[in-house]
Design an enzyme around this catalytic site. Sequence first.
Site, PDB file in Angstrom:
ATOM      1  N   ASP A  61       0.829  -1.207   0.000  1.00  0.00           N
ATOM      2  CA  ASP A  61       0.000   0.000   0.000  1.00  0.00           C
ATOM      3  C   ASP A  61       0.859   1.251   0.000  1.00  0.00           C
ATOM      4  OD1 ASP A  61      -2.715  -0.499  -0.104  1.00  0.00           O
ATOM      5  OD2 ASP A  61      -2.897  -0.890   2.043  1.00  0.00           O
ATOM      6  N   GLU A  69     -13.758  -3.026  -1.827  1.00  0.00           N
ATOM      7  CA  GLU A  69     -13.988  -3.261  -0.398  1.00  0.00           C
ATOM      8  C   GLU A  69     -15.398  -2.824   0.015  1.00  0.00           C
ATOM      9  OE1 GLU A  69     -10.824  -1.993   2.183  1.00  0.00           O
ATOM     10  OE2 GLU A  69     -11.990  -2.396   3.989  1.00  0.00           O
TER      11      GLU A  69
END
Length: 273
Positions: free
Chosen positions: A92, A191
């Site tokens: 990330d 998500e």
Amino acid sequence: MSEYLSTSKKKVTAPAFFKMKQAGEKIAMLTAYDYTTASIIDAAGVDCILIGDSASNVMAGNENTIPISVEQMIYHARAVARAASHALILCDMPFGSYQVSREEGVRNAIKIMKESGVDALKLEGGIEIIETVKAIIDAGIPVCGHLGLTPQSVHKFGGYGLRAKEEAEAEKLIADAEALDKAGCFAIVLEKIPAVLAAKITENVNCATIGIGAGNGTDGQVLVYSDMLGMNRGFRPKFLRQYADLYTVMTDAVGCYINDVKTVSFPNESESY
Ligand code: KIV
């Protein structure tokens, strides 16, 4: 050997995600943030290990992912990269490292790649960061998008609830996914969005979609390793399947050790020199 254990040790690459999607082979992704855990997860044969900025919560005990820095992500990513020989290593980009400008985003992306040894980077957002995504890909770095519930925007959303329930947000999400796909992303994490929407996006894009709380119509799934291993008692969202109860296993083992030390049954003669 259990049947899920990998028989092939061939390194997974970003282009392999497209092939797996085309072949209908589901992609299994898990997070890891340290060498020992990543070694175990890689040996089990997972396709991708994500050094998520969830390290901020899981490793440092922060309330959200906002505080973690580029240097802290590099520290975790380097440890994971050292451990993994099979899985694609995805890291990330933390909050603040790519939102200011395209140039700063590319500079930080290059820094993470050079100093950590990971294979690819993940950024949260769609059309609003598309020029940065394109520039990072143009620099030769594979990029995974992240749409739906994007935890770096928790304060904007006001929490971690289901995203894209309403038509307007769902339409925006479809447009964002198409833009990321067109920009050349090899994958997009979806998500906490409705399963029907995630399946529709998966059909619309060439790149692989990886779901978390997005149903089973995506090309793969990702979970935070400590959640799926039951290491934390408090976090039990509907989408989480818990595969072990390591909280109990570990507290029982530590309890036994404490008892053995207190009763002088550890170490015994065979454990002494
Ligand atoms: O940081 C993270 O762990 C993530 C996954 C939940 C997708 O982004």
